[in-house]
Scaffold this active site. Sequence first.
Site, PDB file in Angstrom:
ATOM      1  N   GLY A  15       0.838  -1.199   0.000  1.00 23.65           N
ATOM      2  CA  GLY A  15       0.000   0.000   0.000  1.00 23.65           C
ATOM      3  C   GLY A  15       0.862   1.233   0.000  1.00 23.65           C
ATOM      4  O   GLY A  15       1.981   1.233   0.512  1.00 23.65           O
ATOM      5  N   GLY A  28       0.249   5.272   0.732  1.00 28.92           N
ATOM      6  CA  GLY A  28      -0.738   6.288   1.083  1.00 28.92           C
ATOM      7  C   GLY A  28      -0.144   7.664   0.965  1.00 28.92           C
ATOM      8  O   GLY A  28       0.889   7.869   0.311  1.00 28.92           O
ATOM      9  N   SER A  29      -0.803   8.592   1.648  1.00 30.38           N
ATOM     10  CA  SER A  29      -0.417   9.975   1.494  1.00 30.38           C
ATOM     11  C   SER A  29       0.899  10.291   2.189  1.00 30.38           C
ATOM     12  O   SER A  29       1.577  11.224   1.824  1.00 30.38           O
ATOM     13  CB  SER A  29      -1.515  10.846   2.069  1.00 30.38           C
ATOM     14  OG  SER A  29      -1.812  10.359   3.353  1.00 30.38           O
ATOM     15  N   TYR A  30       1.274   9.536   3.196  1.00 35.45           N
ATOM     16  CA  TYR A  30       2.507   9.895   3.888  1.00 35.45           C
ATOM     17  C   TYR A  30       3.376   8.689   4.242  1.00 35.45           C
ATOM     18  O   TYR A  30       4.293   8.790   5.030  1.00 35.45           O
ATOM     19  CB  TYR A  30       2.198  10.707   5.150  1.00 35.45           C
ATOM     20  CG  TYR A  30       1.584   9.948   6.295  1.00 35.45           C
ATOM     21  CD1 TYR A  30       2.291   9.744   7.475  1.00 35.45           C
ATOM     22  CD2 TYR A  30       0.296   9.457   6.209  1.00 35.45           C
ATOM     23  CE1 TYR A  30       1.732   9.052   8.517  1.00 35.45           C
ATOM     24  CE2 TYR A  30      -0.276   8.779   7.258  1.00 35.45           C
ATOM     25  CZ  TYR A  30       0.448   8.576   8.411  1.00 35.45           C
ATOM     26  OH  TYR A  30      -0.113   7.892   9.453  1.00 35.45           O
ATOM     27  N   GLY A  31       3.118   7.578   3.621  1.00 33.92           N
ATOM     28  CA  GLY A  31       3.956   6.431   3.918  1.00 33.92           C
ATOM     29  C   GLY A  31       3.760   5.289   2.948  1.00 33.92           C
ATOM     30  O   GLY A  31       2.902   5.341   2.071  1.00 33.92           O
ATOM     31  N   VAL A  32       4.611   4.307   3.120  1.00 35.40           N
ATOM     32  CA  VAL A  32       4.519   3.096   2.307  1.00 35.40           C
ATOM     33  C   VAL A  32       4.266   1.945   3.268  1.00 35.40           C
ATOM     34  O   VAL A  32       4.823   1.910   4.360  1.00 35.40           O
ATOM     35  CB  VAL A  32       5.845   2.842   1.551  1.00 35.40           C
ATOM     36  CG1 VAL A  32       5.702   1.656   0.609  1.00 35.40           C
ATOM     37  CG2 VAL A  32       6.240   4.080   0.764  1.00 35.40           C
ATOM     38  N   VAL A  33       3.392   1.032   2.865  1.00 37.21           N
ATOM     39  CA  VAL A  33       3.085  -0.102   3.732  1.00 37.21           C
ATOM     40  C   VAL A  33       3.609  -1.373   3.075  1.00 37.21           C
ATOM     41  O   VAL A  33       3.414  -1.585   1.868  1.00 37.21           O
ATOM     42  CB  VAL A  33       1.561  -0.210   3.991  1.00 37.21           C
ATOM     43  CG1 VAL A  33       1.268  -1.346   4.964  1.00 37.21           C
ATOM     44  CG2 VAL A  33       1.011   1.107   4.533  1.00 37.21           C
ATOM     45  N   LYS A  81       4.232  -0.112   8.319  1.00 39.43           N
ATOM     46  CA  LYS A  81       4.011   1.174   7.649  1.00 39.43           C
ATOM     47  C   LYS A  81       5.216   2.055   7.940  1.00 39.43           C
ATOM     48  O   LYS A  81       5.578   2.276   9.102  1.00 39.43           O
ATOM     49  CB  LYS A  81       2.730   1.791   8.215  1.00 39.43           C
ATOM     50  CG  LYS A  81       2.302   3.095   7.616  1.00 39.43           C
ATOM     51  CD  LYS A  81       0.833   3.303   7.940  1.00 39.43           C
ATOM     52  CE  LYS A  81       0.368   4.704   7.917  1.00 39.43           C
ATOM     53  NZ  LYS A  81      -1.068   4.814   8.200  1.00 39.43           N
ATOM     54  N   ASP A 108     -11.411   9.704   9.899  1.00 37.33           N
ATOM     55  CA  ASP A 108     -11.145   9.412   8.478  1.00 37.33           C
ATOM     56  C   ASP A 108     -11.715   8.033   8.117  1.00 37.33           C
ATOM     57  O   ASP A 108     -11.060   7.249   7.429  1.00 37.33           O
ATOM     58  CB  ASP A 108      -9.637   9.480   8.197  1.00 37.33           C
ATOM     59  CG  ASP A 108      -9.320   9.632   6.706  1.00 37.33           C
ATOM     60  OD1 ASP A 108     -10.238   9.982   5.928  1.00 37.33           O
ATOM     61  OD2 ASP A 108      -8.163   9.398   6.316  1.00 37.33           O
TER      62      ASP A 108
HETATM   63  N1  LIG Z   1      -2.321  -3.737   8.437  1.00 38.71           N
HETATM   64  C1  LIG Z   1      -2.412  -3.751   7.120  1.00 38.71           C
HETATM   65  N2  LIG Z   1      -2.561  -4.906   6.424  1.00 38.71           N
HETATM   66  C2  LIG Z   1      -2.655  -4.891   5.080  1.00 38.71           C
HETATM   67  N3  LIG Z   1      -2.627  -3.778   4.311  1.00 38.71           N
HETATM   68  C3  LIG Z   1      -2.483  -2.599   4.949  1.00 38.71           C
HETATM   69  C4  LIG Z   1      -2.370  -2.513   6.370  1.00 38.71           C
HETATM   70  N4  LIG Z   1      -2.276  -1.210   6.716  1.00 38.71           N
HETATM   71  C5  LIG Z   1      -2.327  -0.520   5.576  1.00 38.71           C
HETATM   72  N5  LIG Z   1      -2.451  -1.329   4.503  1.00 38.71           N
HETATM   73  C6  LIG Z   1      -2.544  -0.923   3.087  1.00 38.71           C
HETATM   74  O1  LIG Z   1      -1.857   0.295   2.908  1.00 38.71           O
HETATM   75  C7  LIG Z   1      -2.779   1.348   2.529  1.00 38.71           C
HETATM   76  C8  LIG Z   1      -2.347   2.657   3.168  1.00 38.71           C
HETATM   77  O2  LIG Z   1      -2.332   2.511   4.592  1.00 38.71           O
HETATM   78  P1  LIG Z   1      -3.026   3.577   5.553  1.00 38.71           P
HETATM   79  O3  LIG Z   1      -2.745   3.168   6.966  1.00 38.71           O
HETATM   80  O4  LIG Z   1      -4.468   3.715   5.188  1.00 38.71           O
HETATM   81  O5  LIG Z   1      -2.190   4.884   5.243  1.00 38.71           O
HETATM   82  P2  LIG Z   1      -2.560   6.261   4.526  1.00 38.71           P
HETATM   83  O6  LIG Z   1      -2.802   7.215   5.618  1.00 38.71           O
HETATM   84  O7  LIG Z   1      -1.345   6.568   3.783  1.00 38.71           O
HETATM   85  O8  LIG Z   1      -3.802   6.055   3.694  1.00 38.71           O
HETATM   86  C9  LIG Z   1      -4.150   0.824   2.977  1.00 38.71           C
HETATM   87  O9  LIG Z   1      -5.214   1.395   2.237  1.00 38.71           O
HETATM   88  C10 LIG Z   1      -3.991  -0.654   2.726  1.00 38.71           C
HETATM   89  O10 LIG Z   1      -4.160  -0.968   1.351  1.00 38.71           O
END
Ligand SMILES: Nc1ncnc2c1ncn2[C@@H]1O[C@H](COP(=O)(O)OP(=O)(O)O)[C@@H](O)[C@H]1O
Length: 374
Positions: A45, A47-52, A67, A196
Amino acid sequence: METAEDGRLRGPKSSERRRRGCCRPRHPLGERRSGPRYSLLAEIGRGSYGVVYEAVARRTGARVAVKKIRCDAPENVELALAEFWALTSLKRRHRNVVQFEECVLQCNGLAQRMSHGNKSSQLYLRLVETSLKGERILGYPEEACYLWFVMEFCEGGDLNQYVLSRKPDPVTNKSFMLQLTSAIAFLHKNHIVHRDLKPDNILITERSGSPVLKVADFGLSKVCAGLTSHSRECSEGGGMENKMVNLNKYWLSSACGSDFYMAPEVWEGHYTAKADIFALGIIMWAMIERITFIDADSKKELLGTYIKQGSEIVPVGEALLENPKMELHIPQKRRTSMSDGIKQLLKDMLAANPQDRPDAFELETRMDQVTCAA
Ligand SMILES: Nc1ncnc2c1ncn2[C@@H]1O[C@H](COP(=O)(O)OP(=O)(O)O)[C@@H](O)[C@H]1O
Ligand SMILES: [Mg+2]
């Protein structure tokens, strides 16, 4: 742990009202350095401020999600600290809230496990200072600092992907409504307003067979300080109604969230925990009727209800702000079968006036009733 490219600003349409930071990549994607505790497997994943990343804990072999947030921009640090404070303020687990394992701060060649409010940690204090002062004060310029959040891995994707890739199923819908209600009641009892809630931030695991929802992404959440002394009492079930009333009188002012799920009062920047109830109403209504829109930036199909105004689609909260007397047509599609109880509950959750919405505690009771009767 590995270094890789970092955050990206969300596009204006589905974006948060409060800015999330944007950083340019320092290291090319693919450059790797291994750390001792986790092996990163793949990016899952962005997102706006990180990579997961999906990762494996080297000691136990457990799969986790990690994350990674780059901490040089104060906006990033602010969001990371919000997430850290919310997740560490929860003293008990909840089946429908993503399980936080640990948070590691990596800076100047050192990795340090973060603990909440650790005043003896210079690094922790400097993180707080970065966020408060709004200027970069961490790390050497040539080496960035990162926060690594380790949490349970949700292999089933998010609520959009799950619902839209399957046939409509009223039994699953009911189960999801109960699970979401239970998660929000738990968070509100623990004085956390999520701010959110949207299908992208609701993740799924199917490890136990049936799908289990996990509310995630606490980057915009607010721990309502001053109420926290009651949190143990609340989580143990004592005097809950009074505590809910307290939380619903705790006024917040930073207008944040994502357009389609934002309550009318959030658009105005003066709101309480009832904003989460409105967002849940939008999510549940869209889920039952499979109402979707295409996100302007990602071009992805997302679950969310809206109002049509000519050729425009307008978020429900924005339309209600302009016209609080506007009647919502629930259900929207003629072929949808929806019990009167669910219809009324959704209408109440989406009331223009937050005082007319049930709080999370009332919602739990009513959701039990309407899903049993339906
Ligand atoms: N615990 C997790 N397990 C699996 N995928 C995750 C998990 N946390 C985040 N992701 C993936 O990463 C994306 C971005 O994470 P998120 O915490 O929503 O950050 P952001 O604030 O950047 O949106 C999520 O929409 C999801 O697809
Ligand atoms: Mg998110």
